[in-house]
Design an enzyme around this catalytic site. Structure first.
Site, mmCIF file in Angstrom:
data_model
loop_
_atom_site.group_PDB
_atom_site.id
_atom_site.type_symbol
_atom_site.label_atom_id
_atom_site.label_comp_id
_atom_site.label_asym_id
_atom_site.label_seq_id
_atom_site.Cartn_x
_atom_site.Cartn_y
_atom_site.Cartn_z
ATOM 1 N N GLY A 1 60.754 -30.812 -84.910
ATOM 2 C CA GLY A 1 61.494 -30.017 -84.154
ATOM 3 C C GLY A 1 62.846 -29.616 -83.430
ATOM 4 O O GLY A 1 62.758 -28.511 -82.098
ATOM 5 N N LEU B 1 49.482 -26.226 -95.965
ATOM 6 C CA LEU B 1 48.716 -24.408 -96.184
ATOM 7 C C LEU B 1 48.834 -23.698 -95.916
ATOM 8 O O LEU B 1 48.020 -24.203 -94.558
ATOM 9 C CB LEU B 1 48.847 -24.985 -97.595
ATOM 10 N N HIS C 1 63.407 -22.966 -95.810
ATOM 11 C CA HIS C 1 63.006 -24.459 -96.260
ATOM 12 C C HIS C 1 64.492 -24.422 -96.679
ATOM 13 O O HIS C 1 65.520 -24.155 -96.103
ATOM 14 C CB HIS C 1 62.267 -22.906 -97.834
ATOM 15 N N ASP D 1 56.696 -21.804 -100.165
ATOM 16 C CA ASP D 1 57.303 -21.475 -101.148
ATOM 17 C C ASP D 1 58.398 -20.162 -102.096
ATOM 18 O O ASP D 1 58.883 -19.751 -102.529
ATOM 19 C CB ASP D 1 58.740 -23.128 -101.070
HETATM 20 C C1 GRF Z 1 63.664 -27.951 -92.431
HETATM 21 O O1 GRF Z 1 65.114 -28.614 -92.357
HETATM 22 C C2 GRF Z 1 63.130 -27.239 -92.041
HETATM 23 O O2 GRF Z 1 63.942 -26.617 -93.735
HETATM 24 C C3 GRF Z 1 61.930 -27.749 -92.985
HETATM 25 O O3 GRF Z 1 61.534 -28.908 -92.519
HETATM 26 C C4 GRF Z 1 62.875 -28.800 -91.047
HETATM 27 C C5 GRF Z 1 62.000 -29.464 -90.427
HETATM 28 O O4 GRF Z 1 63.308 -29.929 -89.492
HETATM 29 N N1 GRF Z 1 60.745 -26.647 -93.722
HETATM 30 P P1 GRF Z 1 62.705 -29.873 -87.467
HETATM 31 O O5 GRF Z 1 61.561 -30.395 -87.056
HETATM 32 O O6 GRF Z 1 62.907 -28.897 -87.267
HETATM 33 O O7 GRF Z 1 63.989 -30.504 -87.483
#
Ligand code: GRF
Length: 187
Positions: free
Chosen positions: A12, A88, A103, A144
Site C-alpha cells: 500500500g 479481477l 500499472h 489492463d
Molecule cells: C504498484 O507498483 C502498482 O503499479 C501495481 O501494484 C503495485 C502496488 O504497490 N498495480 P504498492 O502496494 O502501492 O507499494
C-alpha cells in the site's frame, strides 16, 4: 466532497501516497481502504491514519457482491482506485463505479493476467528495454485493457535490476497517481 475507496492487496505505498496527498483536502477524501488479504500491510492505514478498512471475506462473497456494494454505498464512494489489487474486477462493480488502475509499465506492453509486481520489471530487464514507466487507466472487465488516461516514462539503465527499476517506478507512481486522481475528480 468526493470520496475515494482504494482497493489494494499488499503493502500500500501508493495507497499511503494518495491518502497523504489528500490529507486535509476540502474536496477529496480517502474514505475507505478495501483489501482481499486480511494480513495486508495496507490495512495498517486504519491505525496510522484513521481510515476505515474493509476486508473482503472470501472470493465467493466478492463475486456475489452484496456486502461490498453495501459498504461502498455506506461510504458514498464516487471513485474506486486500484493500487496493487490482484483480483479481477467483477461486472457488477464495473457497471456501477468509475474505476481507475495504475500499472507499473507502459501498457499495452507488459500487461495482462499474471503481469504484476516484480514479474513486470524482470520482463522489462530481460528484454533489455531502454525505457519503462507507468500507466494510469480506466478499468473494464479485462486485466489492463481499459482506456489509457496518463503515462509517464523512466529510463532503464544497463545497470538497472528488477529491484532498482521497481524503486524508480514506485517513485514515479507516488508522484503521478494522486495528481491524476485529483484531475479526474475535480477536473
Ligand atoms: C504498484 O507498483 C502498482 O503499479 C501495481 O501494484 C503495485 C502496488 O504497490 N498495480 P504498492 O502496494 O502501492 O507499494
Amino acid at each position: 466532497m468526493k470520496n475515494i475507496a482504494i482497493f489494494a492487496s499488499g503493502t500500500g505505498s501508493n495507497a499511503r501516497a494518495i491518502a497523504q496527498y489528500f490529507d486535509g483536502s476540502e474536496n477529496v477524501e480517502v474514505a475507505l481502504v478495501v483489501s482481499n488479504v486480511a494480513t495486508a500491510k495496507v490495512l495498517d492505514m486504519n491505525a496510522e491514519m484513521g481510515i476505515a478498512t474493509y476486508v473482503i471475506p472470501s472470493k465467493e462473497a466478492y463475486l456475489q457482491g452484496d456486502d461490498l456494494l453495501d459498504v461502498l454505498d455506506f461510504y458514498e464512494i464516487d471513485l474506486i482506485v486500484l493500487a496493487g489489487f490482484l483480483w479481477l474486477i467483477p461486472p457488477y462493480l464495473v457497471a456501477k463505479y468509475k474505476i481507475v488502475n495504475i500499472h507499473p509499465a507502459l501498457l499495452p506492453s507488459y500487461g495482462g493476467k499474471g503481469m504484476y509486481g516484480m514479474r513486470v520489471h524482470q520482463a522489462v530487464i530481460d528484454n533489455k528495454e531502454t525505457q519503462s514507466g507507468i500507466t494510469i487507466h480506466w478499468v473494464n472487465e479485462e486485466y489492463d485493457k481499459g482506456a489509457i488516461i496518463h503515462q509517464a516514462t523512466v529510463a532503464v539503465e544497463p545497470t538497472d535490476t528488477a529491484a532498482t527499476l521497481a524503486q524508480k517506478i514506485h517513485t514515479l507512481e507516488h508522484l503521478h497517481y494522486p495528481q491524476q486522481l485529483e484531475k479526474l475528480l475535480l477536473g
